[in-house]
Write a protein that holds these residues in place. Structure first.
Motif, PDB file in Angstrom:
ATOM      1  N   GLU A 227       0.822  -1.204   0.000  1.00 50.31           N
ATOM      2  CA  GLU A 227       0.000   0.000   0.000  1.00 50.31           C
ATOM      3  C   GLU A 227       0.859   1.259   0.000  1.00 50.31           C
ATOM      4  O   GLU A 227       0.564   2.236  -0.700  1.00 50.31           O
ATOM      5  CB  GLU A 227      -0.916  -0.013   1.210  1.00 50.31           C
ATOM      6  N   LYS A 228       1.954   1.248   0.771  1.00 44.88           N
ATOM      7  CA  LYS A 228       2.856   2.390   0.806  1.00 44.88           C
ATOM      8  C   LYS A 228       3.510   2.614  -0.544  1.00 44.88           C
ATOM      9  O   LYS A 228       3.656   3.752  -1.012  1.00 44.88           O
ATOM     10  CB  LYS A 228       3.922   2.158   1.878  1.00 44.88           C
ATOM     11  N   LYS A 229       3.902   1.524  -1.202  1.00 43.96           N
ATOM     12  CA  LYS A 229       4.526   1.633  -2.522  1.00 43.96           C
ATOM     13  C   LYS A 229       3.547   2.186  -3.547  1.00 43.96           C
ATOM     14  O   LYS A 229       3.890   3.048  -4.360  1.00 43.96           O
ATOM     15  CB  LYS A 229       5.029   0.262  -2.949  1.00 43.96           C
ATOM     16  N   THR A 231       0.933   4.076  -2.928  1.00 37.86           N
ATOM     17  CA  THR A 231       0.662   5.478  -2.603  1.00 37.86           C
ATOM     18  C   THR A 231       1.784   6.383  -3.097  1.00 37.86           C
ATOM     19  O   THR A 231       1.538   7.456  -3.652  1.00 37.86           O
ATOM     20  CB  THR A 231       0.492   5.639  -1.089  1.00 37.86           C
ATOM     21  N   SER A 232       3.037   5.947  -2.934  1.00 38.93           N
ATOM     22  CA  SER A 232       4.181   6.737  -3.392  1.00 38.93           C
ATOM     23  C   SER A 232       4.186   6.863  -4.907  1.00 38.93           C
ATOM     24  O   SER A 232       4.478   7.919  -5.458  1.00 38.93           O
ATOM     25  CB  SER A 232       5.481   6.086  -2.917  1.00 38.93           C
TER      26      SER A 232
END
Length: 316
Positions: A227-229, A231-232
């Motif tokens: 999810e972080k990847k 979003t980035s």
């Protein structure tokens, strides 16, 4: 005993033949010291079956989680889970059969033939089966039979009945069912085997609980990283790419414009030559002797304002 005999008489004979309702032929022990016959092979076969089953599903499930053996062989997570369902359920049926066979050959305890113990046996057995059946219903086949070890994780923790009453209702229910059966059979050996069942389950839980928690913790970390990847990647500015069609068109326009400009320049040069107004070429400046510089006005190299100031001073 008259009450039990009356209940037995109401049950169809064909069904009663498959149920341990009659104590006819029981061999009662004269004392507690003689209540368990350790010389019977069926007793040790039942012990081996009770110990083997949790070992089987723990060892094979951990191997499946780490190496994906069944998923590779059977072609997916769901077939691997149903393989566990068939084998574990079958081994459970076999274990129960061996358990009851062992109790039939063991000495019985006459005090357990009292109606109060019979009622307790029924209550324990029914309660245990309720916990087992409702656990399977709440978890489903996949959740019950090691689907999470095969890569099929549950979306959320089950908190409804019976998990809101007990932490491990399936293991507790299974133990209660064993104990109820042992009391119904009036068997001290059955009570001892029921205690073994609980000990084996308790040991299994010490390994199953943390490992299952690790599976879900690892899955949560991977999901958070993904999810972080994502979003980035969504927040990063995107540089528009020039399509090949637009690039070809632009290059063509530039070439056409340059060709038109060259043609116009050639035409203008030809016209100027025809009219005699062609721009003369700059001649190379020759060196001049110092004697030739006499009487020649010096070249003004300062600014115009400085030149005007000098002229005013000369006038005064």
């Amino acid at each position: 005993m008259a009450t039990i005999d009356t209940v037995i008489a109401l049950i169809p004979p064909k069904l009663a033949a498959y149920l341990p309702l009659s104590n006819a032929g029981y061999r009662y022990a004269s004392s507690l010291a003689d209540a368990i016959d350790v010389s019977q092979p069926s007793l040790w076969i039942a012990v081996a079956s009770i110990v083997f089953n949790p070992l089987y599903w723990n060892i094979t499930a951990r191997n499946e989680y780490r190496n994906h053996t069944l998923r590779k062989a059977l072609g997916g997570s769901l077939p691997a889970t149903y393989f566990f369902f068939v084998t574990i359920f079958s081994l459970g049926i076999l274990r129960d059969h061996l358990y009851q066979a062992a109790l039939r050959k063991q000495p019985h305890l006459e005090v357990l033939a009292q109606p109060a113990f019979k009622a307790l046996a029924v209550a324990l057995f029914v309660t245990g089966q309720v916990f087992v059946v409702t656990s399977i219903y709440a978890l489903g086949i996949v959740g019950t039979y090691l689907g999470d070890y095969c890569g099929i994780l549950m979306k959320e923790r089950v908190t409804g009945f019976p998990f809101n009453v007990l932490e491990d209702p399936m293991y507790v229910g299974s133990t209660l069912a064993f104990l109820g059966t042992a009391i119904w059979y009036e068997s001290p050996a059955g009570i001892a085997l029921s205690a073994l069942v609980w000990i084996v389950y308790a040991v299994a839980l010490r390994y199953e609980g943390p490992f299952t928690g690790e599976i879900y913790s690892s899955a949560a970390k991977k999901a958070a990283a993904k999810e972080k990847k994502d979003t980035s990647a969504a927040a990063a500015p995107q540089t528009p790419r020039k399509s090949s069609r637009i690039a070809d068109k632009t290059d063509s326009d530039v070439s056409s414009s340059a060709a038109a400009t060259a043609t116009k320049l050639k035409a203008a040069a030809a016209e100027a030559t025809a009219n005699g107004t062609a721009t003369p070429r700059r001649r190379t400046r020759k060196s001049v002797a110092p004697s030739e510089l006499e009487g020649t006005p010096q070249r003004v190299t300062r600014s115009r304002s400085r030149a005007h100031g000098s002229a005013g001073e000369d006038t005064d």
